[in-house]
Write an enzyme that holds these catalytic residues in place. Sequence first.
Site, PDB file in Angstrom:
ATOM      1  N   ASN A   1       0.862  -1.181   0.000  1.00 12.26           N
ATOM      2  CA  ASN A   1       0.000   0.000   0.000  1.00 12.26           C
ATOM      3  C   ASN A   1       0.900   1.233   0.000  1.00 12.26           C
ATOM      4  OD1 ASN A   1      -2.779   1.313   0.426  1.00 12.26           O
ATOM      5  ND2 ASN A   1      -1.509   2.277   1.991  1.00 12.26           N
TER       6      ASN A   1
ATOM      7  N   ASP B   1      -4.260  22.682   8.078  1.00 16.04           N
ATOM      8  CA  ASP B   1      -4.636  21.647   7.105  1.00 16.04           C
ATOM      9  C   ASP B   1      -5.377  22.219   5.897  1.00 16.04           C
ATOM     10  OD1 ASP B   1      -4.834  18.889   6.294  1.00 16.04           O
ATOM     11  OD2 ASP B   1      -4.762  18.410   8.425  1.00 16.04           O
TER      12      ASP B   1
END
Length: 482
Positions: free
Chosen positions: A169, A282
């Site tokens: 992954n 963010d």
Amino acid sequence: MAFRDIREFIDELEKRGWLKRITAEVDPYLEISEITDRVGKQGGPALLFENVKGSDMPVLTNTLGSYERLHLALGVNNLDEIGDEIMSFLQLPDVSAASFFDKLKALPKLAQIGNFLPKTVRTGPVKEVIDHDPDLTKIPVLTTWPDDGGPFITLPMVFTKDPVTGKRNVGMYRMQVYDRNTTGMHWHLHKQGAQHMADAKGKSKRMEVAVALGGDPVLSYSATAPLPPGIDEMLLAGFLRKSPVEMVKCETIDIEVPAHAEIVLEGYVDPEELRWEGPFGDHTGYYSLADYYPVFHVTCVTHRKNPIYPATVVGRPPMEDSYLGKATERIFLPLMKLVLPEVVDMNLPWEGGFHNLVVVSIKKKYPGHARKVMCSLWGMGQMMFAKTIVVVDEDVNVQDMSEVWWRLFNNIDPRRDIMFVDGPVDALDHAAPLPHYGSKMGIDGTRKWKSEGHTREWPEVMVMSPEVRERVARRWKEYGLD
């Protein structure tokens, strides 16, 4: 067009006048972030900072912060081309039912898939320098906002392996640099990296992790793509670049990484070890809240000679990640239509941060169809994070939010057409009363039918007759209004 590495991409950007080199000294503490934010919001070029205070490494930002640069990286003229090509593979004839001629026609297409698989090579440029005594403070990691918990690596491709199946992954999770050889590993509860760590818990003390920085920018996009578990992001990258990604084995751990990356951090995460991480400015435009996250221990660093450190700056949209989100919207729309063929189009507006607002248009065929679509989307991979889903009729252009709001505000009866459900929410959702769990809202903005309890007449949208429009257009100069 496949770019071998980030250097080839920089060269191509420079030829086109899409990159600016900054030779004045700049500080990785806030200054590069402020410059990048200003340039990005003005639709400006990619930025290569060549004189970074306290480091010999140049810093590359705003690499994919425009549609033209994103198209160049992905080798397309528009993002819908990629979705269409994916569908051409998924719509190959059923081998059991196809005619002999159809099977023959499918063979070249099937053979192409083999060309996209990652290719293992013995070594690569990322092994030019091998450092078994790593010091992360040599890398000019940016502190991007004043109240950030520290400097954060923001474009890492984090490689892990499923401890049961061994499948790879690749995810992109921010990494707060704590000291010369440890960082945070901000993989959210729902992400595959976190699942690998959960599965590794109790099986071994440490889980090996590798972090690659740089390389063909397609690799960075692929690390952000919401692929189902078990689908290799490097296969997606090979498909997008029409050439296999060359992979090389790490020096100290059993993980393969892109051979043409700029920097690779090798190390491990102890599933039992957590450390306070954040806050971090963010992509919502807010600081995501600090919390406990795993710690990444760096045991070895390999890199190219004179490496380039790539970074992205996130904050109030639009910023570079807005374009990456739009790529995901267009690339994965055709796949969504395989499951929900009634969906006509989808828009994930920048301002919604891609998980706060999803707008879809549908071909409505039965009472309650809009609610069925909402519930289906909430059950579909990362769409479970969609805080607000708006459903409108097929004749609404969802890419025009002015039209969406006009239709929506006129068409809804709030008590009847707004649905609330509870469920998992994104880890960055600071408004949810609990971490990872909260409410979501679906709004049915479609025309209502008698079978849905609306027994009154539903009016038509006002549109001028074609004859009058044509006559006015023909006589426009006579009115003297130009």
